[in-house]
Design an enzyme around this catalytic site. Structure first.
Site, PDB file in Angstrom:
ATOM      1  CG  HIS A 134      -4.045   6.812   3.553  1.00  0.00           C
ATOM      2  ND1 HIS A 134      -4.004   6.391   5.059  1.00  0.00           N
ATOM      3  CD2 HIS A 134      -3.052   5.463   3.083  1.00  0.00           C
ATOM      4  CE1 HIS A 134      -3.963   5.339   5.576  1.00  0.00           C
ATOM      5  NE2 HIS A 134      -3.424   5.274   4.170  1.00  0.00           N
ATOM      6  CG  HIS A 178       2.426  -0.057   4.363  1.00  0.00           C
ATOM      7  ND1 HIS A 178       1.909  -1.064   4.921  1.00  0.00           N
ATOM      8  CD2 HIS A 178       1.270   0.649   4.440  1.00  0.00           C
ATOM      9  CE1 HIS A 178       0.507  -0.747   5.823  1.00  0.00           C
ATOM     10  NE2 HIS A 178       0.181   0.272   4.947  1.00  0.00           N
ATOM     11  CG  ASP A 186      -2.138  -0.632   0.973  1.00  0.00           C
ATOM     12  OD1 ASP A 186      -2.682  -1.797   0.182  1.00  0.00           O
ATOM     13  OD2 ASP A 186      -2.925  -0.976   1.930  1.00  0.00           O
ATOM     14  CG  HIS A 222      -3.992   2.406  -0.308  1.00  0.00           C
ATOM     15  ND1 HIS A 222      -5.238   1.927   0.378  1.00  0.00           N
ATOM     16  CD2 HIS A 222      -3.660   3.221   0.529  1.00  0.00           C
ATOM     17  CE1 HIS A 222      -5.527   1.784   1.316  1.00  0.00           C
ATOM     18  NE2 HIS A 222      -3.724   2.627   1.484  1.00  0.00           N
TER      19      HIS A 222
END
Length: 241
Positions: free
Chosen positions: A105, A195, A50, A101
Site C-alpha cells: 500500500h 475497509h 479495501d 489493490h
C-alpha cells in the site's frame, strides 16, 4: 548550461506525464474518465472493501454481509493474501468478488513505473495462485493513479476503478459516523468504499466499518436500493466469479 537546462526540462516533462493521471484521485476530474468512479446502473450501489484480507476485520465483515444477504467486491492486498490465503478463498467461496489493490500500500506517485509494474504483477500472481480467480478490477492505494499504473493495468487486463462515496473509516471513528459519511455523498448508482482491514489504518478501525453496515442496510432499504458486486453493478450481463 543549455544541456543541463534541457535535461531538467525533459525530467520535468516526464514527471508531469507520470503524475498526470493522479488528478483523477479527487474532485470532478474522475468523472471525465468513463467508468473510473465505479458508477453503475440505477436502482442500487456497488459495495467495495479495501486492504484485506485481515484475520479480524474480514471475518467480521463477511459474517455481517452474509446476514444481510449482500455480496460485495474486495480489493485485496497481495501481501495480505500471502499471509491469509484461506480468507481470500473464503471471500470468493461466499460469492463475493475479488479485485486487486496492489501488493503493498504505497502511493504510486512516489514509485517508478518499473516498481509499479513489479508490485501489480506480484499481487496478480499471488491472488491467482491462492484462489484461482482472475481479477477484473484494480484500485490503486489512496486512489492515486500514475502513467505506470495505467500501462501495467492495461497489460494485465485490469480496469482501474475508484469510488463515488466513502466512509472515511480508516481513522478513529464509529459506525454511526461512517454510515453518515457514506450517505452524505451517496447517489443512486454510486460506488461505496469501506475497509475490512486496519493494516493501513487506525488499529481496530474495522469495528466501525462493521458497525456501519446494519445502519447502511436500513438507509439503503428505505431508498429501495440494492447492494451489488462491482461487476454486476457496471455490467448487468457480466458473470462474477
Amino acid at each position: 548550461m543549455r544541456l543541463v537546462t534541457a535535461v531538467s526540462g525533459v525530467a520535468a516533462a516526464l514527471a508531469a506525464v507520470h503524475a498526470a493521471p493522479a488528478l483523477t484521485a479527487r474532485g470532478p476530474l474522475r468523472h471525465l474518465v468513463p467508468g473510473l468512479s465505479g458508477a453503475g446502473r440505477p436502482g442500487g450501489v456497488a459495495l467495495t472493501f479495501d486492504d484485506g484480507p485481515d484475520p479480524r476485520g474480514t471475518p467480521a465483515v463477511l459474517d455481517i454481509l452474509a446476514g444481510l444477504g449482500w455480496r460485495a467486491t474486495f480489493f485485496v492486498l497481495g501481501s495480505q493474501v500471502e499471509r491469509h490465503p484461506e480468507l481470500a478463498r473464503r471471500i470468493a467461496a461466499e460469492g463475493h468478488e475479488l479485485a486487486l489493490h496492489g501488493y503493498t500500500h504505497i502511493n504510486h506517485l512516489i514509485r517508478s513505473p518499473a516498481d509499479v509494474r513489479r508490485d501489480l504483477e506480484r499481487a496478480h500472481l499471488v491472488l491467482v495462485d491462492a484462489t484461482g480467480v482472475q481479477p477484473r478490477w484494480y484500485r490503486p492505494p489512496y486512489g492515486v493513479l500514475s502513467a505506470g499504473t495505467l500501462a501495467t493495468t492495461r497489460r494485465l487486463g485490469l480496469k482501474p476503478v475508484l469510488w463515488t462515496a466513502w466512509g472515511q473509516d480508516w481513522r478513529r471513528t464509529d459506525g454511526q459516523r461512517v454510515a453518515r459519511t457514506v450517505l452524505r455523498d451517496l447517489v443512486d448508482g454510486g460506488c461505496v468504499l469501506l475497509h475490512d482491514s486496519d493494516v493501513t489504518s487506525t488499529p481496530g478501525s474495522w469495528r466501525a466499518t462493521a458497525g456501519s453496515l446494519p445502519l447502511l442496510a436500513a438507509a439503503l432499504s428505505a431508498r429501495g436500493w440494492a447492494v451489488r458486486r462491482l461487476g454486476e453493478h457496471v455490467d448487468p450481463l457480466a458473470r462474477v466469479a
